[in-house]
Design a protein around this motif. Sequence first.
Motif, PDB file in Angstrom:
ATOM      1  N   THR A 270       0.829  -1.201   0.000  1.00  0.00           N
ATOM      2  CA  THR A 270       0.000   0.000   0.000  1.00  0.00           C
ATOM      3  C   THR A 270       0.863   1.250   0.000  1.00  0.00           C
ATOM      4  O   THR A 270       0.570   2.222  -0.710  1.00  0.00           O
TER       5      THR A 270
ATOM      6  N   ASP B 291      -6.437   1.817  -6.739  1.00  0.00           N
ATOM      7  CA  ASP B 291      -7.559   1.321  -5.955  1.00  0.00           C
ATOM      8  C   ASP B 291      -7.608  -0.203  -5.960  1.00  0.00           C
ATOM      9  O   ASP B 291      -7.818  -0.838  -4.927  1.00  0.00           O
TER      10      ASP B 291
ATOM     11  N   ALA C 282      -7.227  -2.524  -2.715  1.00  0.00           N
ATOM     12  CA  ALA C 282      -8.347  -3.412  -2.397  1.00  0.00           C
ATOM     13  C   ALA C 282      -7.872  -4.853  -2.255  1.00  0.00           C
ATOM     14  O   ALA C 282      -8.307  -5.589  -1.364  1.00  0.00           O
TER      15      ALA C 282
ATOM     16  N   ILE D 258      -6.345  -5.239   1.121  1.00  0.00           N
ATOM     17  CA  ILE D 258      -7.336  -5.329   2.201  1.00  0.00           C
ATOM     18  C   ILE D 258      -7.787  -6.776   2.345  1.00  0.00           C
ATOM     19  O   ILE D 258      -7.968  -7.288   3.451  1.00  0.00           O
TER      20      ILE D 258
ATOM     21  N   THR E 105      -4.846  -2.635   9.089  1.00  0.00           N
ATOM     22  CA  THR E 105      -6.065  -2.575   8.268  1.00  0.00           C
ATOM     23  C   THR E 105      -6.616  -1.165   8.242  1.00  0.00           C
ATOM     24  O   THR E 105      -7.022  -0.654   7.193  1.00  0.00           O
TER      25      THR E 105
ATOM     26  N   VAL F  48      -7.077   0.966   4.875  1.00  0.00           N
ATOM     27  CA  VAL F  48      -8.414   1.453   4.504  1.00  0.00           C
ATOM     28  C   VAL F  48      -8.380   2.972   4.328  1.00  0.00           C
ATOM     29  O   VAL F  48      -8.975   3.524   3.396  1.00  0.00           O
TER      30      VAL F  48
ATOM     31  N   ARG G  54      -6.871   3.843   1.097  1.00  0.00           N
ATOM     32  CA  ARG G  54      -7.805   3.635  -0.019  1.00  0.00           C
ATOM     33  C   ARG G  54      -8.773   4.809  -0.136  1.00  0.00           C
ATOM     34  O   ARG G  54      -9.127   5.244  -1.228  1.00  0.00           O
TER      35      ARG G  54
END
Lengths: 127, 163, 409
Positions: B54, B72, B76, B79, B114, B118, B121
Motif C-alpha cells: 500500500t 484502488d 483493495a 485489504i 487494516t 483502509v 484507499r
Amino acid sequence: MSARRRLIDARLHLLDRQVLDVDGEPVTTVDDLEIVGVDGDAAPGEPAHVAAVLTGPVLVTRLLGGDPPPSRWLRVPWSQVGHVGITLDLTVRGDSLDLDWVERWVRDHVIGRIPGGAHDPEEDVDS
Amino acid sequence: MTGGGRARRCGAALIASLLTLTLCGCVASRQQPGQAGAAVESALELASSAVETTTLTVTLLDDDRLTSAVADTAIADQIGELADASAALTTLVPPDDDSASARADGLDAVAQATAAVVAARAFVARDAGAELSDAGEVPADASAAVDLLDTASEAIDALLGQG
Amino acid sequence: MKKLLGLALGILTAIGGFVDIGDLVTNAVVGSRFGLSLVWVVAVGVVGICLFAEMSGRVAAVSGRATFEIIRERLGPRAAGANLAASFAINLLTLTAEIGGIALALHLASSIEPRLWIPVAALAVWLVLWRVKFSIMENVVGLLGLLLIGFAVALFLLGPDWGELAAQVARPSLPEGEHAASYWFYAVALFGAAMTPYEVFFFSSGAVEERWTRKDLSQNRLNVLTGFPLGGLLSVAIAGCAAVVLMPRGIEVSSLSQIVLPVAQAGGTLLMAVVIVGIVAATFGAALETALSSGYTLAQYFGWSWGKFRRTVRAARFHLSMIVALLLGVGILMTSVDPIAVTEMSVVFSAVALPLTYVPILVVANDPEYMGDHVNGRVANGLGSVYLVIVLLAAVAAIPLMIATGAGS
C-alpha cells in the motif's frame, strides 16, 4: 486394386486406427472388431474373418472388460473398407453411415443452431 | 480383467492416502507453542507485505506513475490479504499464555494495519475526485497516508523482531 | 522479402506466445521471495520446451498426424485414455486460470469487477475459436503478447545493480526466512509453468492445422529455438522486476496488481498500460490454446473430425467439447475462487502431469513408421532421455513438496 495379399496384424494395424471416409474426413477410431467364424460365431482354432469395424460403447467394454449386446454396436461393415494403411480408408461417405449419428445429432441440435457455423474459415484468404 | 481391477484399487488407495495426508496438514485446531508462534509470525509477515504494498502504491500514485483505478485495485487486493491475516490469527487456539498474548498483540497490529490501509484507499478515492466527508478521517495528502502506514508497519516489525 | 517477413512473424509470435498467466504469476512470486536464484530452473524449462515443441512439430509435419492420434495407435486405448483424462483435467485447470487472468488484467485496466469480466472473456475466447482463422488468431495474439517486453524495459529503467543480479543467478542461495523445501517447491512450480503440457498437443495439432510439410521443418526449428528462449528471457525480466522492487520491501506477490507495480515505478502509466495490454493478449492467447487443446485431445482420441480449418458444422463434436470446457472454466471461476490460487495450483499439477504428455511424444518421435528418416537423432534422444528423468523427478516431487510447504506458504 492389387490382388496381392498382405499379412496384417489385427491388433497392431487395425485396432485404434483412424477411420477416414472416401473424402478423407475422419469418421471414428477403430474401437473394436467384429470377428465372425465361417458359419456363425467364432471359435478358437476355427477359421474366422473380420466382419465389421466397431465403435461406440464397445470402447468401454474393451477397456474394462465385458460384452455389450450386439444391438448396442455401431458397425461399419468390412465391405466398406477400401484400403488399410496408416489409416483405414472407407469407400463411402461418412454422412451415409449409421454411426455418424452422434456427430449429426450434435450438429443439428447444438452447433448448427449457433449462428455463423456454416462459414468456411479458409475461403476469404490469399493462398 | 483382474489386472486392471487391481491397478484401479491401488490407484484408489493412493488417492485416498494422498487426500488424507493433505487434510491432516490443513486441519490443526490445537497447536504446539512453536507452531502457534510460527502461525502468528506468518500472519504478521502477510500484514507487513500488505502495508508495504500500500505504501508503494500511494507513493507511486503521488508521483503520477499510477492511475487511480490501478491504485484502488492494488489496495483493495491488500485489504483482502489483511482480512486473511486477521482470520488466520482469530482461528488460532493458543496453547499457552505466551502464545495467547502474542496472538492478541498480533491482532492489534493487524487491526492497526487494516485501518491504515483502509484510510489509504479512502485517500486514493478522494484523490480521484470522490466526495468524502472528513468524518472518516481521510488522510489529507499522500504523506499523511504514508505516515499512518509507516506507524502500522513499525508496530508489526516490533512484534516480528520479538518473536 | 515475404519469406523474411514470414520468418520474423514466426519468431515474434513464438516469443509473444511463450508467457501465460502461470509464467507471469510464478515468476513474480519467485522474484519477490527468492530473487533471481531460481532463474536456472527457467533455463532448464526453456530447453525442455524447445526440445519437445520441436519434436511434436516434426512429428506432425512429417507424418501429417497430430500427437494424440498417434498416442492411441501406439500406446493402446488404456494408456491413451488415462493420458486423455489427466490431460483434460489439467487443461481445464489451466484454462480456468487463463480466463481468470484475462478477467484480472481487464479489471486492472478498468474499474469493473473481475467477476463481470469472466463471462465476457470466455465469450470473447469462444467467438475467436468460432470464427477467426487459425493463423490470424496466432499472429495477432502473438504480436500483441510481445508488449510484455515492457517488463524488460522496466527492468532496465529501474537501473538495478546488475552485478548483484548476476550473482543471484550464478550462485543461487536461500534468502533468510525461506526454507529449502519452499525453494524446491517453487523450482517444481516454475518448471511446470515453463513446460506447459498443453503445448505439445497444441503445437502438433497446430502444425496439422497450418498444413506443415517437411519443407516447414527448418522454419519450425528456427521459430522454436529462437522464439522460446527469448520468451524465457521475458519470464526472467518479470522475476527481475519483482526482485528489484518488491523483494527489498518484503512484499510477497499474491495478486496481479502487485506484479505490475514495478512497471509503474519504472515507466509510469504509459509503460503500465503497454504491459497490461500485453498481459491481456498473452492470457487470451493461452486461453485459446488451452481450449483448443481440450478439443484436440478429445477429438483425436475418439477419432472425431477436428480442426479450425474445417467448417464448424463439419467438426461439431470438436467445437462442442471446447464450448463445454469454456463453460466449466467459467463455472469454476464464478464460485469466486481466487484466479491466482487456481494459477498456482495449475502449474504444480502441470508438473505432475508432465510425464504423461512427454513420454508418448518421445516414443512417437522415434518411430520410423511415422517419421521415416526424420526420427530423433542422437542429440535429440540424448537430451530427451535426460529430460525424461528431470520430468519424472519433478512429477514425483511435486505433491509431497506441496503438502510439506502448504503450497509454498
